[in-house]
Write a protein that holds these residues in place. Sequence first.
Motif, PDB file in Angstrom:
ATOM      1  N   SER A 159      22.171   1.854 -14.411  1.00 38.64           N
ATOM      2  CA  SER A 159      22.412   0.331 -14.070  1.00 38.64           C
ATOM      3  C   SER A 159      22.586  -0.111 -12.614  1.00 38.64           C
ATOM      4  O   SER A 159      22.373  -0.458 -12.403  1.00 38.64           O
ATOM      5  CB  SER A 159      22.534  -0.875 -15.197  1.00 38.64           C
ATOM      6  OG  SER A 159      24.109   0.026 -15.293  1.00 38.64           O
ATOM      7  N   LYS A 162      20.169   0.873 -10.189  1.00 39.87           N
ATOM      8  CA  LYS A 162      19.968   0.043  -9.803  1.00 39.87           C
ATOM      9  C   LYS A 162      20.370  -0.742  -9.086  1.00 39.87           C
ATOM     10  O   LYS A 162      18.892  -1.149  -8.104  1.00 39.87           O
ATOM     11  CB  LYS A 162      19.049  -0.305 -10.905  1.00 39.87           C
ATOM     12  CG  LYS A 162      18.266  -1.193 -11.273  1.00 39.87           C
ATOM     13  CD  LYS A 162      17.210  -1.696 -12.613  1.00 39.87           C
ATOM     14  CE  LYS A 162      15.992  -2.730 -12.430  1.00 39.87           C
ATOM     15  NZ  LYS A 162      16.354  -3.488 -13.320  1.00 39.87           N
ATOM     16  N   THR A 166      18.544  -2.248  -5.432  1.00 38.59           N
ATOM     17  CA  THR A 166      17.782  -3.301  -4.967  1.00 38.59           C
ATOM     18  C   THR A 166      18.922  -4.111  -4.034  1.00 38.59           C
ATOM     19  O   THR A 166      17.508  -4.511  -3.121  1.00 38.59           O
ATOM     20  CB  THR A 166      18.119  -4.317  -6.186  1.00 38.59           C
ATOM     21  OG1 THR A 166      17.688  -3.912  -7.295  1.00 38.59           O
ATOM     22  CG2 THR A 166      18.198  -5.920  -6.039  1.00 38.59           C
ATOM     23  N   THR A 229      23.310 -14.371  -9.998  1.00 35.84           N
ATOM     24  CA  THR A 229      22.289 -13.212  -9.881  1.00 35.84           C
ATOM     25  C   THR A 229      22.867 -12.571  -8.154  1.00 35.84           C
ATOM     26  O   THR A 229      23.036 -11.291  -8.023  1.00 35.84           O
ATOM     27  CB  THR A 229      21.177 -13.427  -9.610  1.00 35.84           C
ATOM     28  OG1 THR A 229      20.199 -13.636 -10.759  1.00 35.84           O
ATOM     29  CG2 THR A 229      20.795 -12.321  -9.283  1.00 35.84           C
ATOM     30  N   SER A 367      14.960   1.634 -21.410  1.00 39.54           N
ATOM     31  CA  SER A 367      15.599   0.900 -19.720  1.00 39.54           C
ATOM     32  C   SER A 367      15.973  -1.016 -20.859  1.00 39.54           C
ATOM     33  O   SER A 367      14.869  -1.586 -21.321  1.00 39.54           O
ATOM     34  CB  SER A 367      14.909   0.964 -18.538  1.00 39.54           C
ATOM     35  OG  SER A 367      13.650  -0.237 -18.221  1.00 39.54           O
ATOM     36  N   ASN A 368      16.167  -0.729 -19.491  1.00 45.18           N
ATOM     37  CA  ASN A 368      16.950  -2.762 -20.047  1.00 45.18           C
ATOM     38  C   ASN A 368      16.582  -3.795 -19.665  1.00 45.18           C
ATOM     39  O   ASN A 368      15.837  -4.787 -20.430  1.00 45.18           O
ATOM     40  CB  ASN A 368      18.472  -3.101 -19.761  1.00 45.18           C
ATOM     41  CG  ASN A 368      18.955  -4.444 -19.600  1.00 45.18           C
ATOM     42  OD1 ASN A 368      18.814  -5.357 -20.474  1.00 45.18           O
ATOM     43  ND2 ASN A 368      20.095  -4.306 -20.033  1.00 45.18           N
ATOM     44  N   GLN A 369      15.623  -3.061 -18.774  1.00 34.92           N
ATOM     45  CA  GLN A 369      14.434  -4.292 -18.344  1.00 34.92           C
ATOM     46  C   GLN A 369      13.353  -4.411 -19.020  1.00 34.92           C
ATOM     47  O   GLN A 369      12.664  -5.640 -18.737  1.00 34.92           O
ATOM     48  CB  GLN A 369      14.675  -3.600 -16.615  1.00 34.92           C
ATOM     49  CG  GLN A 369      13.284  -4.920 -16.017  1.00 34.92           C
ATOM     50  CD  GLN A 369      12.706  -3.431 -14.431  1.00 34.92           C
ATOM     51  OE1 GLN A 369      12.795  -2.678 -14.198  1.00 34.92           O
ATOM     52  NE2 GLN A 369      12.045  -4.704 -13.760  1.00 34.92           N
ATOM     53  N   LYS A 370      13.351  -2.951 -19.258  1.00 41.13           N
ATOM     54  CA  LYS A 370      11.200  -2.647 -20.237  1.00 41.13           C
ATOM     55  C   LYS A 370      11.690  -3.831 -21.211  1.00 41.13           C
ATOM     56  O   LYS A 370      11.277  -4.598 -22.093  1.00 41.13           O
ATOM     57  CB  LYS A 370      10.992  -1.601 -20.190  1.00 41.13           C
ATOM     58  CG  LYS A 370      10.944  -0.924 -19.523  1.00 41.13           C
ATOM     59  CD  LYS A 370      10.354   0.722 -19.374  1.00 41.13           C
ATOM     60  CE  LYS A 370       9.476   1.843 -18.463  1.00 41.13           C
ATOM     61  NZ  LYS A 370       8.778   2.599 -18.806  1.00 41.13           N
ATOM     62  N   ASN A 372      13.941  -6.144 -22.298  1.00 35.88           N
ATOM     63  CA  ASN A 372      14.127  -7.337 -22.152  1.00 35.88           C
ATOM     64  C   ASN A 372      12.793  -8.145 -22.167  1.00 35.88           C
ATOM     65  O   ASN A 372      12.047  -9.312 -22.805  1.00 35.88           O
ATOM     66  CB  ASN A 372      14.378  -8.175 -21.182  1.00 35.88           C
ATOM     67  CG  ASN A 372      16.093  -7.911 -21.298  1.00 35.88           C
ATOM     68  OD1 ASN A 372      16.351  -8.175 -22.211  1.00 35.88           O
ATOM     69  ND2 ASN A 372      17.097  -7.497 -20.252  1.00 35.88           N
ATOM     70  N   SER A 411      16.745 -12.836 -24.115  1.00 35.58           N
ATOM     71  CA  SER A 411      16.820 -11.285 -23.717  1.00 35.58           C
ATOM     72  C   SER A 411      17.607 -10.759 -25.100  1.00 35.58           C
ATOM     73  O   SER A 411      18.350 -10.886 -25.825  1.00 35.58           O
ATOM     74  CB  SER A 411      17.743 -11.730 -22.499  1.00 35.58           C
ATOM     75  OG  SER A 411      19.003 -12.698 -22.850  1.00 35.58           O
TER      76      SER A 411
END
Length: 477
Positions: A159, A162, A166, A229, A367-370, A372, A411
Amino acid sequence: MKQPKIRYFLEASRDGLRDTPELVLASVSYGYSVIKNGKKRSTPFKISLECTVLPKHFGKKENNYRFDENVYSKHLRNYGFFNTRKIQLEASINRLATQYQSQVKLPTPNDFQHALKVDIGQISTTLKESELIVDHLQKRIDYYEKYSSANKKDSKRESTIKGYRTLLLHLQEYELVKNIKLTFDKFDESQYWDFWEVIDSIYRGEIQVDNPIRTKKRRKDVHGYAAKTIQKFQKNLLAFLKVSENEVEVKLNVSNANLVHGTTKASKSLYVSENELKLISETDVSFDDNLQAAKDFILISGLTGLRYESVVEASSVTVENYKQDAYNFSYIYIYLGKVKSEVCIPMLKPVMEIVKRNSGTLPVLPSNQKINVFIKDLYRHLNITEKVEVINTNYKGEVQSLKEPKCDVVSCHDSRRGFITNLDLLGVRRTVVSDITHPSKVNENAMHKLYNKSPLLDKAKRFVDEILKLDSEVYTF
């Protein structure tokens, strides 16, 4: 400028077992302060002595191994290198302080730290001041990816890596918009704030930029980035710059707390309710792997109170059984890396059904993103579309209050929030819930703590006692 004060301390290891040598650091305060939240706060800087010491030779355990001259002096013969570094550091600090005092100058923590590193030979004055920030960040990402699974002190989680990827895209796009190359020696506070303005304008769609490195479709929002963010982006950038200080000259004062936006109110007030947990538990989604993963995660997190990172960690933990003193329950003993604490969590019935289906362990999740995305899909599948209030505070400080379908905004963290909220509504004592969700460190010596689970099991039994009082189809054994 005040006379410098030096505080020596250790960089504690991640595993919590302080029985191996740890890096010695020094915090130097000299009267420099900043205004934060209307209050004047002293701003020291830190520097590594680039040597290690056993914690028990540095200070007393009951004082959390704070530097103790009496303890250290007994082991002085074993740490001649540290002692030499300590003497050199103190001499350099006093010499530089005298120079600044004679010039009637109060240096920033960043300037003082850099001058000190040069004076004691940690960095060279011939370093390439024009080294490119983007190139340096790419090297840092490559390093973290290479050692992501290694047991190194500076290893980073996926994480975190990642987040750096970004950040790299944002830096590249800022360079494209400005037609410049960012360098450490010129990246000052003015350019720092301009950077956030530009990437926010790109996200709003006000500035168009074509980044050939970007592989995913660019997202846009006319309201701009949420304040939280941007805050995450800022922390990542400052963490990267702080690490880079050991290799290049960084102009920006990374110790300035005002470089990170203040906290804002929660963007949404929702949680996975007990009725939703019941519906999810009773719904068969085995026909779709993604929906099944979402179902498993919600039930595990919603019935253990674990964060996403801890649910991932729990997949490699053995489910054990406690059967004595009239108790009979399954539990996991887990070290929570995020909060550096241990906890024993009893496994409720819906979670144990997952364990049995998964050959005795908790499943490995996407993954966290997936996850969610899959959770939102599951809520749509279950037709949970009630409108909930979402409050967004953007980078500009503008607040928007919206009504959104729950299936569009639910989420991972809402499951953990549901664990706390549902048990509170059911009348479970908050201290018992906190023992599970916010465990404190157990004060025992390293080896004793490693093998003795009794204090944690006592807390687990108190949790079991509370659950047995409930009339619930979900929170049950």
